[in-house]
Motif scaffolding. Structure first.
Motif, mmCIF file in Angstrom:
data_model
loop_
_atom_site.group_PDB
_atom_site.id
_atom_site.type_symbol
_atom_site.label_atom_id
_atom_site.label_comp_id
_atom_site.label_asym_id
_atom_site.label_seq_id
_atom_site.Cartn_x
_atom_site.Cartn_y
_atom_site.Cartn_z
ATOM 1 N N GLU A 319 0.694 -0.971 0.265
ATOM 2 C CA GLU A 319 -0.231 0.219 0.120
ATOM 3 C C GLU A 319 1.004 1.040 0.197
ATOM 4 N N ILE A 320 2.197 1.074 0.800
ATOM 5 C CA ILE A 320 2.673 2.597 0.670
ATOM 6 C C ILE A 320 4.320 2.251 0.779
ATOM 7 N N ILE A 321 4.932 2.785 0.093
ATOM 8 C CA ILE A 321 6.729 2.778 -0.024
ATOM 9 C C ILE A 321 7.385 3.622 1.414
ATOM 10 N N ILE A 322 7.584 3.359 2.252
ATOM 11 C CA ILE A 322 8.944 4.644 2.567
ATOM 12 C C ILE A 322 9.765 4.508 2.142
ATOM 13 N N LEU A 323 10.534 5.849 1.473
ATOM 14 C CA LEU A 323 11.817 5.833 1.141
ATOM 15 C C LEU A 323 13.371 6.537 2.217
ATOM 16 N N GLY A 324 14.071 5.917 2.850
ATOM 17 C CA GLY A 324 14.589 6.179 3.835
ATOM 18 C C GLY A 324 16.011 6.460 4.099
ATOM 19 N N ASP A 325 16.357 7.273 4.525
ATOM 20 C CA ASP A 325 17.884 8.089 4.884
ATOM 21 C C ASP A 325 18.173 9.266 3.480
ATOM 22 N N PHE A 326 19.044 9.005 2.269
ATOM 23 C CA PHE A 326 19.380 10.125 1.925
ATOM 24 C C PHE A 326 18.590 10.725 0.407
ATOM 25 N N HIS A 327 17.753 9.937 0.427
ATOM 26 C CA HIS A 327 16.886 10.715 -0.454
ATOM 27 C C HIS A 327 16.115 11.808 -0.424
ATOM 28 N N ASN A 328 15.530 12.030 1.217
ATOM 29 C CA ASN A 328 15.559 13.469 1.472
ATOM 30 C C ASN A 328 16.275 15.034 1.160
ATOM 31 N N LEU A 329 17.427 14.646 0.761
ATOM 32 C CA LEU A 329 18.560 15.470 0.644
ATOM 33 C C LEU A 329 18.268 16.224 -0.824
ATOM 34 N N TYR A 330 17.252 15.039 -2.160
ATOM 35 C CA TYR A 330 17.211 15.854 -3.305
ATOM 36 C C TYR A 330 16.286 16.955 -2.981
ATOM 37 N N ARG A 331 15.614 16.962 -1.750
ATOM 38 C CA ARG A 331 14.713 18.121 -1.884
ATOM 39 C C ARG A 331 13.370 17.789 -3.288
ATOM 40 N N GLY A 332 12.602 16.524 -2.700
ATOM 41 C CA GLY A 332 11.505 15.441 -3.233
ATOM 42 C C GLY A 332 11.888 15.657 -4.404
ATOM 43 N N LYS A 333 13.406 16.058 -5.332
ATOM 44 C CA LYS A 333 12.615 15.310 -6.643
ATOM 45 C C LYS A 333 13.592 14.466 -6.993
ATOM 46 N N ILE A 334 14.002 13.585 -6.311
ATOM 47 C CA ILE A 334 13.794 11.992 -6.249
ATOM 48 C C ILE A 334 12.762 11.273 -6.205
ATOM 49 N N LYS A 335 11.861 11.874 -6.153
ATOM 50 C CA LYS A 335 10.494 11.070 -5.790
ATOM 51 C C LYS A 335 9.808 11.474 -6.736
ATOM 52 N N ASP A 336 9.923 12.681 -7.837
ATOM 53 C CA ASP A 336 9.729 13.052 -8.752
ATOM 54 C C ASP A 336 9.790 12.265 -9.639
ATOM 55 N N LYS A 337 11.206 12.015 -9.749
ATOM 56 C CA LYS A 337 11.735 10.417 -11.316
ATOM 57 C C LYS A 337 11.477 9.809 -10.785
ATOM 58 N N LEU A 338 11.402 9.507 -9.635
ATOM 59 C CA LEU A 338 11.346 8.126 -9.001
ATOM 60 C C LEU A 338 9.760 7.758 -9.581
#
Length: 382
Positions: A319-338
């Motif tokens: 239902e949900i995936i939590i991405l931990g550690d260095f992902h937050n350094l992308y300021r959300g761009k990594i989430k959009d890219k994924l």
């Protein structure tokens, strides 16, 4: 929980009563009996035991007329849990009381790759802290240890760890030589994190979820049907060793083309070591500012990571995936890219795509996750 006899039933009733007192304190015996649908006799008997064991205290509320009612509260301020988080270059140690108050935290630098010497240092630090904090060993009720890699508890063996000094080691045996005054719980760091997310951060609102940690290695913790899933041999969740490329550098698992060799922090940093050394923070800064090589390396890492993530979604349908550690350094761009990359994968219904959450890795995250894991296990064992 399968209850086979009266002894197990009593243990289970103790657990649910103590749990309700902790979650709803202050609470009366009558309220406990109503909430749990357990007889007043059973409540009184088990509460009496918990009071005698100094786990629960009873006090009077203010009376509005007549005899003042008694209420129950958990007594956690003078009992402690110690947590140890092992990483490649540092071991983090913390002391919590059972009210979830962090009393002390410090780091032990790993100066060599010899576990026995590190255990000696940990023992010395604990002895110093016990004296400084005026803690009696009998007040330390449990210790929790998180490790990168697979911990096979039936063999007391760590394998496939990004911390070289842990590989092939019997950590429980070595720790118990120094810490013989309380039970010790050892678990993989990603499993601890997913338990924390499911149990504490997300309040058990999701039945199926995955936590993915990207650091020097890549690991995942999996909750299926409200239970931690570790597989038949404790090997589940080793996402970093999923093959996403036909060729590549040799991984510590012996394979090639592993995700860990393409998308981990160490793999990204290694792309820059041939000419000029860059830290992951500097590489991400370059990525955000549009530097060509940083963009190429990061985009490639994201592409392979998205490929593995899509496979995880197909396998487990979370239902949900939590991405931990260095992902937050992308300021959300990594989430959009994924999310952009994952749209290219085959998922039967768009609305079935799991929600992605970025979890900021604040300094006490692993401490807190480990505390919750140990506290929950301790409650069930008392």
């Amino acid at each position: 929980m399968e209850i086979k006899n009266s002894k197990e039933l009593k243990k289970y009733n103790r657990y649910i009563i103590l749990n309700q007192i902790i979650e709803r304190q202050p609470i009366s015996r009558t309220e406990l009996a109503e909430i749990l649908n357990v007889s007043h006799t059973t409540i009184s008997q088990l509460v009496k035991e918990l009071i005698e064991e100094d786990l629960v205290v009873e006090s009077y509320t203010k009376s509005t007329g007549g005899r003042p009612p008694k209420i129950l509260s958990f007594k956690g301020y003078n009992k402690y849990i110690i947590t140890l988080s092992f990483k490649e270059t540092v071991i983090s140690l913390a002391i919590f009381d059972l009210n979830f108050k962090l009393l002390h935290a410090e780091k032990i630098n790993v100066k060599d790759n010899e576990l026995t010497g590190l255990i000696e240092v940990i023992g010395d630090v604990l002895e110093r802290l016990i004296l400084e904090k005026k803690i009696k060993k009998k007040q330390i009720l449990a210790m929790g240890i998180s490790v990168p890699g697979i911990y096979k508890d039936n063999q007391d063996l760590i394998i496939s760890s990004t911390a070289p000094y842990l590989n092939g080691q019997s950590l429980m045996k070595k720790i118990k030589n120094k810490v013989d005054f309380c039970p010790v719980f050892i678990q993989n760091d990603a499993n601890i994190a997913v338990h924390y997310e499911w149990n504490y951060m997300l309040k058990k609102r999701y039945d199926n979820l995955i936590f993915i940690y990207i650091g020097d290695g890549i690991g995942s913790g999996i909750i299926i049907g409200n239970k931690l899933y570790s597989g038949s041999h404790g090997n589940a969740g080793e996402l970093g060793h999923m093959q996403v490329k036909s060729t590549g550098k040799r991984c510590i698992c012996g394979g090639t083309g592993c995700l860990e060799m393409l998308s981990s922090i160490k793999a990204i940093e290694n792309e820059f070591k041939e000419k000029v050394y860059f830290t992951i923070d500097e590489i991400i800064k370059g990525y955000l500012s549009g530097e060509e090589k940083c963009k190429r390396v990061i985009d490639r890492a994201v592409k392979y990571f998205a490929r593995a993530l899509s496979s995880m979604v197909s396998f487990f349908d979370p239902e949900i995936i939590i991405l931990g550690d260095f992902h937050n350094l992308y300021r959300g761009k990594i989430k959009d890219k994924l999310e952009e990359e994952m749209k290219k994968s085959h998922i039967f219904c768009v609305e079935d795509r799991p929600e992605l959450i970025l979890r900021n890795d604040r300094g006490d995250y692993q401490f807190s996750a480990l505390y919750i894991y140990v506290f929950e296990h301790w409650k069930k064992e008392i």
